[in-house]
Motif scaffolding. Structure first.
Motif, PDB file in Angstrom:
ATOM      1  N   TYR A  41       0.830  -1.212   0.000  1.00 20.23           N
ATOM      2  CA  TYR A  41       0.000   0.000   0.000  1.00 20.23           C
ATOM      3  C   TYR A  41       0.862   1.258   0.000  1.00 20.23           C
ATOM      4  CZ  TYR A  41      -3.321  -3.618   1.301  1.00 20.23           C
ATOM      5  OH  TYR A  41      -4.082  -4.774   1.312  1.00 20.23           O
ATOM      6  N   TYR A  42       1.915   1.244  -0.758  1.00 18.66           N
ATOM      7  CA  TYR A  42       2.840   2.390  -0.866  1.00 18.66           C
ATOM      8  C   TYR A  42       3.420   2.786   0.494  1.00 18.66           C
ATOM      9  CZ  TYR A  42       0.664   2.787  -5.448  1.00 18.66           C
ATOM     10  OH  TYR A  42       0.199   2.518  -6.708  1.00 18.66           O
ATOM     11  N   GLY A  43       3.617   1.817   1.362  1.00 14.69           N
ATOM     12  CA  GLY A  43       4.132   2.101   2.701  1.00 14.69           C
ATOM     13  C   GLY A  43       5.628   1.851   2.810  1.00 14.69           C
ATOM     14  N   ARG A  44       6.021   1.375   3.993  1.00 13.88           N
ATOM     15  CA  ARG A  44       7.440   1.106   4.263  1.00 13.88           C
ATOM     16  C   ARG A  44       7.537  -0.151   5.111  1.00 13.88           C
ATOM     17  NH1 ARG A  44       6.153   6.056   6.131  1.00 13.88           N
ATOM     18  NH2 ARG A  44       6.762   7.790   4.801  1.00 13.88           N
ATOM     19  N   THR A  45       8.654  -0.840   5.019  1.00  9.36           N
ATOM     20  CA  THR A  45       8.888  -1.938   5.967  1.00  9.36           C
ATOM     21  C   THR A  45      10.370  -2.012   6.325  1.00  9.36           C
ATOM     22  OG1 THR A  45       9.413  -3.723   4.403  1.00  9.36           O
ATOM     23  CG2 THR A  45       7.088  -3.412   4.888  1.00  9.36           C
ATOM     24  N   ILE A  46      10.621  -2.660   7.468  1.00 11.74           N
ATOM     25  CA  ILE A  46      11.983  -3.117   7.786  1.00 11.74           C
ATOM     26  C   ILE A  46      11.865  -4.630   7.894  1.00 11.74           C
ATOM     27  CG2 ILE A  46      13.842  -3.148   9.496  1.00 11.74           C
ATOM     28  CD1 ILE A  46      13.143  -0.244  10.162  1.00 11.74           C
ATOM     29  N   ILE A 161      19.457  -7.658 -15.789  1.00 12.14           N
ATOM     30  CA  ILE A 161      18.212  -7.346 -15.060  1.00 12.14           C
ATOM     31  C   ILE A 161      18.601  -6.783 -13.694  1.00 12.14           C
ATOM     32  CG2 ILE A 161      16.020  -8.242 -14.174  1.00 12.14           C
ATOM     33  CD1 ILE A 161      16.053 -10.354 -16.340  1.00 12.14           C
ATOM     34  N   ALA A 162      18.360  -5.485 -13.514  1.00 16.44           N
ATOM     35  CA  ALA A 162      18.824  -4.798 -12.305  1.00 16.44           C
ATOM     36  C   ALA A 162      18.204  -5.397 -11.046  1.00 16.44           C
ATOM     37  CB  ALA A 162      18.481  -3.317 -12.397  1.00 16.44           C
ATOM     38  N   PRO A 167      12.576  -7.878  -7.636  1.00 17.98           N
ATOM     39  CA  PRO A 167      11.457  -8.188  -6.729  1.00 17.98           C
ATOM     40  C   PRO A 167      10.095  -8.005  -7.396  1.00 17.98           C
ATOM     41  CG  PRO A 167      13.112  -6.890  -5.585  1.00 17.98           C
ATOM     42  CD  PRO A 167      13.520  -6.914  -7.029  1.00 17.98           C
ATOM     43  N   GLN A 168       9.970  -6.983  -8.247  1.00 18.23           N
ATOM     44  CA  GLN A 168       8.680  -6.752  -8.913  1.00 18.23           C
ATOM     45  C   GLN A 168       8.365  -7.900  -9.878  1.00 18.23           C
ATOM     46  OE1 GLN A 168       6.368  -4.039  -8.382  1.00 18.23           O
ATOM     47  NE2 GLN A 168       5.129  -5.572  -9.445  1.00 18.23           N
ATOM     48  N   LEU A 169       9.371  -8.407 -10.566  1.00 18.83           N
ATOM     49  CA  LEU A 169       9.134  -9.517 -11.499  1.00 18.83           C
ATOM     50  C   LEU A 169       8.728 -10.770 -10.714  1.00 18.83           C
ATOM     51  CD1 LEU A 169      12.117  -8.923 -13.959  1.00 18.83           C
ATOM     52  CD2 LEU A 169       9.719  -8.288 -14.264  1.00 18.83           C
ATOM     53  N   ILE A 170       9.374 -10.961  -9.562  1.00 18.56           N
ATOM     54  CA  ILE A 170       9.053 -12.116  -8.713  1.00 18.56           C
ATOM     55  C   ILE A 170       7.616 -11.980  -8.186  1.00 18.56           C
ATOM     56  CG2 ILE A 170       9.692 -13.222  -6.510  1.00 18.56           C
ATOM     57  CD1 ILE A 170      12.660 -12.442  -7.338  1.00 18.56           C
ATOM     58  N   LEU A 171       7.249 -10.746  -7.840  1.00 15.34           N
ATOM     59  CA  LEU A 171       5.870 -10.505  -7.403  1.00 15.34           C
ATOM     60  C   LEU A 171       4.890 -10.728  -8.563  1.00 15.34           C
ATOM     61  CD1 LEU A 171       3.764  -9.511  -5.342  1.00 15.34           C
ATOM     62  CD2 LEU A 171       4.358  -7.174  -5.952  1.00 15.34           C
ATOM     63  N   ASN A 172       5.275 -10.307  -9.769  1.00 13.91           N
ATOM     64  CA  ASN A 172       4.383 -10.474 -10.919  1.00 13.91           C
ATOM     65  C   ASN A 172       4.040 -11.937 -11.164  1.00 13.91           C
ATOM     66  OD1 ASN A 172       4.423  -7.759 -11.252  1.00 13.91           O
ATOM     67  ND2 ASN A 172       5.752  -7.730 -13.059  1.00 13.91           N
ATOM     68  N   ALA A 173       4.981 -12.832 -10.865  1.00 14.71           N
ATOM     69  CA  ALA A 173       4.698 -14.259 -11.057  1.00 14.71           C
ATOM     70  C   ALA A 173       3.534 -14.657 -10.153  1.00 14.71           C
ATOM     71  CB  ALA A 173       5.939 -15.089 -10.733  1.00 14.71           C
ATOM     72  N   ASP A 205       5.690   4.823  -8.935  1.00 12.34           N
ATOM     73  CA  ASP A 205       5.139   5.186 -10.247  1.00 12.34           C
ATOM     74  C   ASP A 205       6.253   5.578 -11.217  1.00 12.34           C
ATOM     75  OD1 ASP A 205       2.653   4.668  -9.293  1.00 12.34           O
ATOM     76  OD2 ASP A 205       2.040   6.768  -9.029  1.00 12.34           O
ATOM     77  N   LYS A 206       7.226   6.304 -10.705  1.00 11.24           N
ATOM     78  CA  LYS A 206       8.292   6.818 -11.570  1.00 11.24           C
ATOM     79  C   LYS A 206       9.312   5.727 -11.938  1.00 11.24           C
ATOM     80  CE  LYS A 206      11.657  10.351 -11.105  1.00 11.24           C
ATOM     81  NZ  LYS A 206      12.212  11.170 -10.037  1.00 11.24           N
ATOM     82  N   LEU A 207       9.718   4.949 -10.940  1.00 12.16           N
ATOM     83  CA  LEU A 207      10.817   4.000 -11.179  1.00 12.16           C
ATOM     84  C   LEU A 207      10.352   2.546 -11.335  1.00 12.16           C
ATOM     85  CD1 LEU A 207      13.232   5.280  -8.366  1.00 12.16           C
ATOM     86  CD2 LEU A 207      13.283   5.909 -10.786  1.00 12.16           C
ATOM     87  N   GLY A 208       9.141   2.266 -10.864  1.00 13.57           N
ATOM     88  CA  GLY A 208       8.657   0.879 -10.917  1.00 13.57           C
ATOM     89  C   GLY A 208       9.197   0.032  -9.766  1.00 13.57           C
ATOM     90  N   HIS A 209       9.862   0.678  -8.818  1.00 12.71           N
ATOM     91  CA  HIS A 209      10.344  -0.043  -7.632  1.00 12.71           C
ATOM     92  C   HIS A 209      10.493   0.946  -6.483  1.00 12.71           C
ATOM     93  CE1 HIS A 209      14.403   1.641  -8.185  1.00 12.71           C
ATOM     94  NE2 HIS A 209      14.251   1.379  -9.470  1.00 12.71           N
TER      95      HIS A 209
END
Ligand SMILES: Nc1ncnc2c1ncn2[C@@H]1O[C@H](COP(=O)(O)OP(=O)(O)O)[C@@H](O)[C@H]1O
Ligand SMILES: O=C(O)[C@H]1O[C@H](OP(=O)(O)O)[C@H](O)[C@@H](O)[C@@H]1O
Ligand SMILES: [Mg+2]
Length: 373
Positions: A41-46, A161-162, A167-173, A205-209
């Motif tokens: 939800y566009y938040g933060r985690t540790i 692949i940077a 992580p986003q690609l792994i989430l997309n799966a 939105d800008k960077l995708g990560h």
């Protein structure tokens, strides 16, 4: 399987000692220490990666392309019909094969989109895992992450692949399978160690990560992991809250923001080693989750795990969406003994947390668009 220190990969040379024949990668379980589930939800985690449990994926060159089922985790083999039905009722119909399939799809489509050439050789892919199943320790994304790493090496595209994109690609799966989840698991599993993650909307939105910062693992006080055999589908737990958030529910939106803000304080707290404050933040994190999700969705047994720890004065919260709890005993060893006793009496497993160091190798580090990320 034995963990092989900080290196999660094992590449065996073929008979003439040249090209790698078998590729194996591990991905470790993760603990959301603060801020989850605001990562979705566009938040933060540790969050941190732990050596206690891991999944491994093995890729072997082969003439046909084979995705192999696991004899126990995929429910293709059972002792009896009643055991099969019992497991279906507890764990659902699905195992890891669908995760491997989705990983292949997402990886291939991304490479196509980016013009990254993939050779035509085939492989077989198999997996194993000792991460307690569906207990909020990121067992699902560990399988995806390890498979993704095997594909990076088999096709020799790790440099293309940077790290921050992975992580986003792994989430997309998992998204492709309809599993509702956020990024924190995948970030922790790609980077290793202890991470501060900021998923603010502008950056996403800008960077995708998000912005991912590795922190010194020695900042973490001794933690304990409490878990029970009580599988639940994280996607199902998340779906109603996600829908309310999308519908603009003010309570969910403000609570999620509060969870994310705990992480700002939490980072300072860790850097200053103010562990009494850390305990307060962890407890508040779980209390907010409980208000948002409700007791029925979280499950009585999962709530009891948190309560058992709190009854001895430990701070406690879910590691993920439920099934496992991270506990911190601010009063030290005598409190840890009391916690261990209480967990044993309640029938819960408890283990000291062992943190995984950073998992990035030289090639991974070079792919980062900024050394700070
Ligand atoms: N140990 C496992 N073995 C095989 N498949 C798994 C395992 N854990 C999760 N999965 C697969 O991932 C899906 C989502 O699991 P999830 O509830 O996210 O588990 P976790 O909390 O461990 O990440 C499951 O429906 C199943 O298809
Ligand atoms: O609710 C949470 O804290 C996390 O739930 C999922 O993790 P899981 O290990 O499957 O329970 C989800 O993938 C994470 O993004 C959430 O933070
Ligand atoms: Mg999961």
């Amino acid at each position: 399987m034995e963990p092989n220190g900080s290196s999660p990969s094992l590449t065996k040379a073929d008979e003439n000692g040249s090209a790698p024949a078998i590729i194996e990668h591990k991905a470790f379980a993760r603990i959301g220490l603060l801020g989850n589930p605001s990562d979705g939800y566009y938040g933060r985690t540790i969050s941190l990666n732990i050596e206690n449990f891991w999944a491994s994926v093995r890729l072997e060159p082969s003439s046909d392309l084979l995705i192999l089922s696991h004899p126990t985790h995929d429910l293709v083999k059972s002792a009896s019909l009643s055991q099969l039905v019992n497991r279906l009722e507890n764990e659902g119909y699905y195992g890891g094969v669908r995760l491997l399939l989705a990983t292949c799809k997402v990886f291939t489509n991304y490479c196509k989109e980016q013009g990254i050439h993939l050779h035509n050789n085939n492989f077989s892919l198999s997996y194993d895992t000792n991460i307690p199943r569906q207990t909020g320790l990121s067992g699902s994304s560990a399988i995806v992450c390890a498979a993704f790493s095997c594909l990076l090496d088999f096709y020799k595209v790790r440099d293309k692949i940077a790290v921050e994109i992975r992580p986003q690609l792994i989430l997309n799966a998992e998204k492709d399978l309809g599993i509702v989840a956020g990024l924190q698991d995948r970030v922790a599993q790609v980077y290793g160690g202890l991470l501060y993650m900021d998923f603010n909307k502008e950056c996403m939105d800008k960077l995708g990560h998000g912005i991912y910062t590795q922190l010194d693992t020695s900042l973490i006080p001794p933690l304990h992991l409490i878990y029970a055999e009580n599988p639940s589908d994280s996607g199902k737990v998340h779906s109603p809250v996600r829908q309310r958030w999308l519908d603009g529910d003010k309570f969910i939106i403000s609570s999620m923001e509060e969870v994310a803000n705990l992480v700002l304080e939490g980072k300072t707290t860790l850097l200053e080693k103010d562990y009494a404050k850390l305990a307060t933040l962890m407890n508040r994190n779980f209390d907010l989750r409980r208000q948002m999700f409700g007791d029925a969705a979280l499950g009585a047994l999962n709530i009891e795990m948190v309560e058992v720890a709190r009854r001895v004065g430990a701070a406690s919260k879910f590691t993920g969406s439920g099934g496992a709890v991270v506990a911190f005993c601010p009063d030290g060893p005598s409190q840890v003994d009391a916690l261990t006793d209480a967990c044993k009496k309640a029938g819960f497993s408890i283990v000291p947390v062992k943190v995984v160091p950073s998992l990035l190798n030289e090639i991974d580090i070079r792919t980062q668009s900024s050394k700070v990320a």
